[in-house]
Write a protein that holds these residues in place. Structure first.
Motif, PDB file in Angstrom:
ATOM      1  N   TRP A   1       0.613  -1.313   0.014  1.00 54.35           N
ATOM      2  CA  TRP A   1      -0.251   0.025  -0.107  1.00 54.35           C
ATOM      3  C   TRP A   1       0.830   1.231   0.008  1.00 54.35           C
ATOM      4  O   TRP A   1       1.808   1.339   1.019  1.00 54.35           O
ATOM      5  CB  TRP A   1      -0.899  -0.071   1.345  1.00 54.35           C
ATOM      6  CG  TRP A   1      -2.130  -0.965   1.096  1.00 54.35           C
ATOM      7  CD1 TRP A   1      -2.097  -2.181   1.727  1.00 54.35           C
ATOM      8  CD2 TRP A   1      -3.073  -0.705   0.196  1.00 54.35           C
ATOM      9  NE1 TRP A   1      -3.182  -2.774   1.241  1.00 54.35           N
ATOM     10  CE2 TRP A   1      -4.013  -2.114   0.565  1.00 54.35           C
ATOM     11  CE3 TRP A   1      -3.768   0.287  -0.482  1.00 54.35           C
ATOM     12  CZ2 TRP A   1      -5.325  -2.013  -0.153  1.00 54.35           C
ATOM     13  CZ3 TRP A   1      -4.940   0.139  -1.213  1.00 54.35           C
ATOM     14  CH2 TRP A   1      -5.916  -1.028  -0.806  1.00 54.35           C
ATOM     15  N   THR A   2       0.818   2.047  -1.026  1.00 48.83           N
ATOM     16  CA  THR A   2       1.749   3.016  -1.068  1.00 48.83           C
ATOM     17  C   THR A   2       0.958   4.356  -1.052  1.00 48.83           C
ATOM     18  O   THR A   2      -0.278   4.587  -1.626  1.00 48.83           O
ATOM     19  CB  THR A   2       2.250   3.261  -2.747  1.00 48.83           C
ATOM     20  OG1 THR A   2       2.964   1.860  -2.808  1.00 48.83           O
ATOM     21  CG2 THR A   2       3.283   4.042  -3.067  1.00 48.83           C
ATOM     22  N   LEU A   3       1.463   5.349  -0.579  1.00 50.77           N
ATOM     23  CA  LEU A   3       1.012   6.606  -0.513  1.00 50.77           C
ATOM     24  C   LEU A   3       0.939   7.406  -1.814  1.00 50.77           C
ATOM     25  O   LEU A   3       2.290   7.741  -2.045  1.00 50.77           O
ATOM     26  CB  LEU A   3       2.016   7.654   0.613  1.00 50.77           C
ATOM     27  CG  LEU A   3       1.433   9.072   0.777  1.00 50.77           C
ATOM     28  CD1 LEU A   3      -0.078   8.927   1.286  1.00 50.77           C
ATOM     29  CD2 LEU A   3       2.308   9.915   1.619  1.00 50.77           C
ATOM     30  N   GLY A   4      -0.029   7.506  -2.376  1.00 48.99           N
ATOM     31  CA  GLY A   4      -0.043   8.195  -3.728  1.00 48.99           C
ATOM     32  C   GLY A   4       0.060   9.624  -3.577  1.00 48.99           C
ATOM     33  O   GLY A   4       0.673  10.190  -4.332  1.00 48.99           O
ATOM     34  N   TYR A   5      -0.584  10.370  -2.965  1.00 48.42           N
ATOM     35  CA  TYR A   5      -0.464  11.709  -2.565  1.00 48.42           C
ATOM     36  C   TYR A   5      -0.968  12.099  -1.056  1.00 48.42           C
ATOM     37  O   TYR A   5      -1.749  11.748  -0.512  1.00 48.42           O
ATOM     38  CB  TYR A   5      -1.149  12.335  -3.530  1.00 48.42           C
ATOM     39  CG  TYR A   5      -2.654  12.483  -3.622  1.00 48.42           C
ATOM     40  CD1 TYR A   5      -3.476  13.275  -2.624  1.00 48.42           C
ATOM     41  CD2 TYR A   5      -3.525  11.697  -4.356  1.00 48.42           C
ATOM     42  CE1 TYR A   5      -4.812  13.266  -2.665  1.00 48.42           C
ATOM     43  CE2 TYR A   5      -4.960  11.603  -4.227  1.00 48.42           C
ATOM     44  CZ  TYR A   5      -5.484  12.528  -3.406  1.00 48.42           C
ATOM     45  OH  TYR A   5      -6.806  12.525  -3.398  1.00 48.42           O
ATOM     46  N   GLN A   6      -0.456  13.393  -0.781  1.00 45.34           N
ATOM     47  CA  GLN A   6      -0.914  14.018   0.489  1.00 45.34           C
ATOM     48  C   GLN A   6      -1.394  15.341  -0.195  1.00 45.34           C
ATOM     49  O   GLN A   6      -1.004  16.200  -0.834  1.00 45.34           O
ATOM     50  CB  GLN A   6       0.306  14.359   1.352  1.00 45.34           C
ATOM     51  CG  GLN A   6      -0.236  15.336   2.463  1.00 45.34           C
ATOM     52  CD  GLN A   6       0.991  15.515   3.630  1.00 45.34           C
ATOM     53  OE1 GLN A   6       2.172  14.990   3.296  1.00 45.34           O
ATOM     54  NE2 GLN A   6       0.930  16.402   4.348  1.00 45.34           N
ATOM     55  N   ALA A   7      -2.858  15.541  -0.112  1.00 40.52           N
ATOM     56  CA  ALA A   7      -3.438  16.761  -0.987  1.00 40.52           C
ATOM     57  C   ALA A   7      -2.870  18.020  -0.660  1.00 40.52           C
ATOM     58  O   ALA A   7      -2.788  18.815  -1.502  1.00 40.52           O
ATOM     59  CB  ALA A   7      -4.932  16.670  -0.015  1.00 40.52           C
TER      60      ALA A   7
END
Length: 441
Positions: A346-352
């Motif tokens: 599970w990868t962090l795609g983005y931080q808004a």
């Protein structure tokens, strides 16, 4: 094959000026109990080698459901609560389902969540597929309301909500002092629900919602509004999920009580997007966030085929004292890679805030983002459409026509204004001396 679960872990910084908390939002598991046998959810396709964690034509195998719940626990277990916005049952025709089977599917996922998060309240809502027959939620008591309440009453933990859940599948809880969760059964407003179509207020939910929000204001509480079927328009397809009359009533209540609603978190659409409510002065007052689905399933209607997307889960950062929504951390699973290597990352795609260059995800900040996105060539709009499919398509195509539909949907949640926007030479007019605004023609 030895299957392992690897998760990306962030170092969580504490903001001294705020009492920071976190909560998870998961939605649309759509667990296909027939994934390894009859493949009932797979759009009529014969998938000869279905992946261990799923296939982008099918709903979730049990392994994907498990890896999602255990995965978010590994990412961050010390959350204040979780939102689970429904659709546990797969996209399977009614002849292959039953009330008992649907209840069993919801029970198994509920028990998995309870085992992995025994001390965390999970505020769950129904999805349109969770009822049998699908979509046809009644405005009165029935077996599915009764049986599901037995599963979820530990999380609700308030017997005063019995009557509302058993009557219509909705409830409210005080998550912490000053912050209230209002969990709706918005499926009763779905365009496919012919049982409630034409009613004024199915199960008296609108009257109840208005009263709860009024009481929240009196008690100095802030509210997170959550449910499955969202109001407004899904873009770029330009689909309204709620029947027009119900959509208007929902929007009217939200606008009237915008001073207490800090955010709305819904599911159903399987894609990452948001919409904004505006007041008569043209200022954004409430943010409606739609989280991407766990299921990688994509629709196929005649010749229309949806583009692929990856499973996603979402973590929200908020101020415990004010309910202010501070940030969104969007995680995704690269399904193709996971199936190939035999384990999940599970990868962090983005931080808004980082992706969009905004200080938080409150309505005013999201309005600033919308102004930036009004330029089709802006980095913000490109980032938005690229994450629409949870990084399943890294360069999601969106031409000028697509851009206009998206922009109109972000700002207009009702049929008249939305259609007027689509035919207008300008999507919206910029206020004088506002350098952050760009008119779209």
């Amino acid at each position: 094959m030895l299957v392992r679960s690897f998760c990306t872990v962030l170092v969580w910084a504490t903001v001294a000026a705020e009492d920071v908390g976190y909560f998870w939002h998961v939605t649309d598991f759509h667990w296909d109990f027939s994934y390894w046998t009859d493949q009932l959810s797979c759009n009529g396709m014969n998938i000869s080698q279905p992946g261990l964690f799923g296939n982008q034509w099918c709903d979730s195998p049990w392994r994907l459901v498990q890896e999602t719940i255990t995965g978010i626990k590994s990412l961050k277990s010390d959350v204040d609560f979780m939102l689970w916005t429904g659709d546990t049952v797969p996209h399977v025709a009614n002849p292959f389902l039953s009330t008992a089977l649907n209840e069993e599917l919801v029970r198994n996922v509920t028990e998995l969540m309870q085992n992995e998060f025994p001390d965390i309240p999970i505020y769950a809502t129904f999805g349109n597929h969770d009822y049998y027959p699908s979509n046809l939620y009644p405005p009165h008591g029935n077996e599915i309301y009764n049986e599901t309440y037995e599963l979820w009453k530990k999380w609700i933990n308030d017997t005063s909500q019995d009557q509302y859940f058993l009557k219509g599948g909705y409830y409210t809880v005080l998550a912490r002092p000053g912050l209230r969760i209002v969990a709706l059964n918005s499926n009763m407003y779905y365009t496919h629900d012919t049982v409630t179509l034409g009613m004024d207020d199915p199960s008296d939910q609108f009257a109840w919602l208005d009263a709860v929000l009024t009481d929240a204001a009196f008690n100095n509480e802030k509210v997170i509004l959550t449910g499955h079927v969202p109001p407004g328009y899904s873009t770029p397809r330009a689909v309204r999920w709620m029947s027009e009359a119900f959509n208007k009533k929902m929007n009217s209540i939200v606008s009237r009580h915008s001073d207490v609603i800090v955010a709305m978190h819904f599911g159903h659409e399987h894609h990452d997007n948001f919409r904004l409510y505006y007041n008569t002065a043209g200022k954004a007052i409430v943010s409606l966030f739609i989280a991407p689905s766990v299921t990688p399933w994509r629709y196929q209607i005649l010749s229309e085929k949806e583009t692929p997307h990856n499973p996603g889960v979402r973590l929200i950062k908020y101020d415990r004292q004010t309910g202010k929504q501070l940030d969104i951390y969007q995680y995704f699973m690269d399904l193709e890679t996971a199936n190939k290597v035999g384990y999940v990352n599970w990868t962090l795609g983005y931080q808004a805030t980082t992706l969009y260059g905004i200080p938080d995800v409150t309505a005013p900040s999201m309005e600033t983002l919308v102004k930036k996105m009004s330029n089709i060539n802006s980095q913000e709009f490109k980032a938005y459409v690229n994450w629409y499919n949870t990084n399943g398509v890294k360069d999601f195509p969106c031409d000028a026509k697509c851009h206009k539909v998206v922009m109109c949907g972000l700002r207009n949640l009702e049929e008249g204004p939305f259609n007027t926007c689509l035919t207008s030479p300008n999507i919206f007019k910029c206020p004088p001396a506002d350098p952050g605004c760009s008119i779209v023609g």
